[in-house]
Design a protein around this motif. Structure first.
Motif, PDB file in Angstrom:
ATOM      1  N   TYR A  44      -0.956   3.987   1.727  1.00  0.00           N
ATOM      2  CA  TYR A  44      -0.516   2.678   2.408  1.00  0.00           C
ATOM      3  C   TYR A  44       0.079   1.754   1.387  1.00  0.00           C
ATOM      4  CZ  TYR A  44      -4.020   4.546   5.571  1.00  0.00           C
ATOM      5  OH  TYR A  44      -4.816   5.483   6.268  1.00  0.00           O
ATOM      6  N   TRP A  45       1.099   1.049   2.042  1.00  0.00           N
ATOM      7  CA  TRP A  45       2.003  -0.021   1.341  1.00  0.00           C
ATOM      8  C   TRP A  45       1.707  -1.516   1.828  1.00  0.00           C
ATOM      9  CZ3 TRP A  45       3.594   1.319  -3.683  1.00  0.00           C
ATOM     10  CH2 TRP A  45       3.969   2.786  -4.043  1.00  0.00           C
ATOM     11  N   GLY A  46       1.600  -2.201   1.145  1.00  0.00           N
ATOM     12  CA  GLY A  46       1.595  -3.559   1.725  1.00  0.00           C
ATOM     13  C   GLY A  46       3.186  -4.028   1.605  1.00  0.00           C
ATOM     14  N   GLN A  47       3.609  -5.508   2.159  1.00  0.00           N
ATOM     15  CA  GLN A  47       4.800  -5.820   1.876  1.00  0.00           C
ATOM     16  C   GLN A  47       5.096  -6.542   0.741  1.00  0.00           C
ATOM     17  OE1 GLN A  47       2.307  -7.641   2.991  1.00  0.00           O
ATOM     18  NE2 GLN A  47       2.491  -9.751   2.502  1.00  0.00           N
ATOM     19  N   GLY A  48       6.164  -6.184   0.334  1.00  0.00           N
ATOM     20  CA  GLY A  48       6.725  -6.719  -1.210  1.00  0.00           C
ATOM     21  C   GLY A  48       6.491  -8.269  -1.176  1.00  0.00           C
ATOM     22  N   TYR A  95       2.654  -1.567  -7.723  1.00  0.00           N
ATOM     23  CA  TYR A  95       3.894  -1.033  -8.199  1.00  0.00           C
ATOM     24  C   TYR A  95       4.951  -2.015  -8.051  1.00  0.00           C
ATOM     25  CZ  TYR A  95       1.897   3.657  -7.931  1.00  0.00           C
ATOM     26  OH  TYR A  95       0.819   4.712  -8.017  1.00  0.00           O
ATOM     27  N   ARG A  96       6.182  -1.705  -8.519  1.00  0.00           N
ATOM     28  CA  ARG A  96       7.300  -2.854  -8.490  1.00  0.00           C
ATOM     29  C   ARG A  96       8.521  -2.008  -8.798  1.00  0.00           C
ATOM     30  NH1 ARG A  96       6.591  -5.704 -14.589  1.00  0.00           N
ATOM     31  NH2 ARG A  96       7.395  -4.000 -15.775  1.00  0.00           N
ATOM     32  N   ARG A  97       9.573  -2.858  -7.974  1.00  0.00           N
ATOM     33  CA  ARG A  97      10.856  -2.510  -8.190  1.00  0.00           C
ATOM     34  C   ARG A  97      11.647  -3.592  -8.556  1.00  0.00           C
ATOM     35  NH1 ARG A  97      12.229   0.164  -2.838  1.00  0.00           N
ATOM     36  NH2 ARG A  97      12.644  -1.815  -2.340  1.00  0.00           N
ATOM     37  N   ALA A  98      12.295  -3.373  -9.582  1.00  0.00           N
ATOM     38  CA  ALA A  98      13.405  -4.324 -10.064  1.00  0.00           C
ATOM     39  C   ALA A  98      14.667  -4.030  -9.329  1.00  0.00           C
ATOM     40  CB  ALA A  98      13.795  -4.271 -11.497  1.00  0.00           C
ATOM     41  N   TYR A 138       4.717  -4.458  -5.154  1.00  0.00           N
ATOM     42  CA  TYR A 138       4.032  -3.761  -3.896  1.00  0.00           C
ATOM     43  C   TYR A 138       2.673  -3.443  -4.107  1.00  0.00           C
ATOM     44  CZ  TYR A 138       8.790  -3.201  -2.012  1.00  0.00           C
ATOM     45  OH  TYR A 138      10.238  -3.479  -1.711  1.00  0.00           O
ATOM     46  N   CYS A 139       1.778  -3.931  -3.394  1.00  0.00           N
ATOM     47  CA  CYS A 139       0.397  -3.141  -3.230  1.00  0.00           C
ATOM     48  C   CYS A 139       0.388  -1.715  -2.653  1.00  0.00           C
ATOM     49  CB  CYS A 139      -0.489  -4.348  -2.477  1.00  0.00           C
ATOM     50  SG  CYS A 139      -2.253  -3.636  -2.436  1.00  0.00           S
ATOM     51  N   ASN A 140      -0.695  -0.948  -3.240  1.00  0.00           N
ATOM     52  CA  ASN A 140      -0.677   0.475  -2.779  1.00  0.00           C
ATOM     53  C   ASN A 140      -2.183   0.598  -2.648  1.00  0.00           C
ATOM     54  OD1 ASN A 140      -1.204   3.341  -3.975  1.00  0.00           O
ATOM     55  ND2 ASN A 140       0.463   3.278  -2.419  1.00  0.00           N
ATOM     56  N   ALA A 141      -2.753   1.334  -1.634  1.00  0.00           N
ATOM     57  CA  ALA A 141      -3.957   1.858  -1.429  1.00  0.00           C
ATOM     58  C   ALA A 141      -3.796   3.172  -1.020  1.00  0.00           C
ATOM     59  CB  ALA A 141      -4.788   1.082  -0.526  1.00  0.00           C
ATOM     60  N   ARG A 142      -4.622   4.278  -1.922  1.00  0.00           N
ATOM     61  CA  ARG A 142      -4.418   5.669  -1.212  1.00  0.00           C
ATOM     62  C   ARG A 142      -5.829   6.234  -1.841  1.00  0.00           C
ATOM     63  NH1 ARG A 142      -3.243   8.752  -5.874  1.00  0.00           N
ATOM     64  NH2 ARG A 142      -2.846   7.582  -7.756  1.00  0.00           N
ATOM     65  N   SER A 143      -5.603   7.670  -1.358  1.00  0.00           N
ATOM     66  CA  SER A 143      -6.733   8.546  -1.673  1.00  0.00           C
ATOM     67  C   SER A 143      -5.670   9.713  -2.628  1.00  0.00           C
ATOM     68  CB  SER A 143      -7.386   9.196  -0.692  1.00  0.00           C
ATOM     69  OG  SER A 143      -8.107  10.470  -1.087  1.00  0.00           O
ATOM     70  N   PRO A 144      -6.246  10.172  -3.781  1.00  0.00           N
ATOM     71  CA  PRO A 144      -5.604  10.985  -4.679  1.00  0.00           C
ATOM     72  C   PRO A 144      -5.951  12.455  -4.071  1.00  0.00           C
ATOM     73  CG  PRO A 144      -7.473  10.254  -5.890  1.00  0.00           C
ATOM     74  CD  PRO A 144      -7.297   9.493  -4.678  1.00  0.00           C
ATOM     75  N   HIS A 145      -6.984  12.533  -3.139  1.00  0.00           N
ATOM     76  CA  HIS A 145      -7.405  13.862  -2.681  1.00  0.00           C
ATOM     77  C   HIS A 145      -6.700  14.072  -1.198  1.00  0.00           C
ATOM     78  CE1 HIS A 145     -10.379  13.454  -5.771  1.00  0.00           C
ATOM     79  NE2 HIS A 145     -10.668  12.349  -5.133  1.00  0.00           N
ATOM     80  N   ASP A 146      -5.922  13.286  -0.602  1.00  0.00           N
ATOM     81  CA  ASP A 146      -5.491  13.196   0.966  1.00  0.00           C
ATOM     82  C   ASP A 146      -4.267  12.468   0.842  1.00  0.00           C
ATOM     83  OD1 ASP A 146      -4.627  13.439   3.490  1.00  0.00           O
ATOM     84  OD2 ASP A 146      -6.769  13.127   4.060  1.00  0.00           O
ATOM     85  N   SER A 147      -3.143  13.252   0.721  1.00  0.00           N
ATOM     86  CA  SER A 147      -1.686  12.407   0.756  1.00  0.00           C
ATOM     87  C   SER A 147      -1.427  11.686   1.766  1.00  0.00           C
ATOM     88  CB  SER A 147      -0.650  13.706   0.503  1.00  0.00           C
ATOM     89  OG  SER A 147      -0.700  14.476   1.357  1.00  0.00           O
ATOM     90  N   ARG A 148      -2.146  12.060   3.046  1.00  0.00           N
ATOM     91  CA  ARG A 148      -1.835  11.445   4.263  1.00  0.00           C
ATOM     92  C   ARG A 148      -2.483   9.760   3.996  1.00  0.00           C
ATOM     93  NH1 ARG A 148      -4.862  15.201   8.164  1.00  0.00           N
ATOM     94  NH2 ARG A 148      -6.267  15.118   6.369  1.00  0.00           N
ATOM     95  N   VAL A 149      -3.392   9.462   3.089  1.00  0.00           N
ATOM     96  CA  VAL A 149      -3.894   8.561   3.120  1.00  0.00           C
ATOM     97  C   VAL A 149      -3.031   7.475   1.758  1.00  0.00           C
ATOM     98  CG1 VAL A 149      -6.085   7.077   2.452  1.00  0.00           C
ATOM     99  CG2 VAL A 149      -6.371   9.085   3.690  1.00  0.00           C
TER     100      VAL A 149
END
Length: 118
Positions: free
Chosen positions: A107-111, A36-39, A94-105
């Motif tokens: 995670y975000w990397g440093q930008g 993802y990104r944020r300008a 930003y890097c992201n890793a997640r599970s679409p089946h569990d909102s608790r999973v």
């Protein structure tokens, strides 16, 4: 789970950069990885994501045909190859890793900063 993002930098318009993101830790429930990104002054937006168990990828319309997201699954690592960069690609990525089946999973990397000069 920790995400280690690398890459980014300053490049001229039309240039290219490569970002990488490696997930470490207990990441067996991660199904989706991407960027993802944020300008400045903008909200965070999706750049590209992929499903780690297959080859399905999803790109923002603004980067289709220019960016390619790929993976090295044995190490839960994804790469974002960014070609033909434009000044409007300038953002904090930003890097992201997640599970679409569990909102608790989720995670975000440093930008990591990408700056494209005109």
């Amino acid at each position: 789970v920790q995400l280690q993002a690398c890459g980014g930098g300053l490049v001229q318009s039309g240039g290219c950069l490569r970002l990488s993101c490696a997930a470490s830790g207990s990441n067996f429930r991660i199904n989706v990885m991407g960027w993802y990104r944020r300008a400045p002054g903008e909200q965070r937006e999706l750049v590209a994501t992929l499903i780690t168990s297959g080859d399905s990828t999803n790109y923002a319309d603004s980067v289709k045909g220019r960016f390619t997201l790929s993976r090295l699954n044995s190490q839960n690592t994804v790469y974002l190859q960014m070609n033909n960069l434009k000044p409007e690609d300038t953002a904090l990525y930003y890097c992201n890793a997640r599970s679409p089946h569990d909102s608790r999973v989720n995670y975000w990397g440093q930008g990591t900063q990408v700056t494209v000069s005109s």
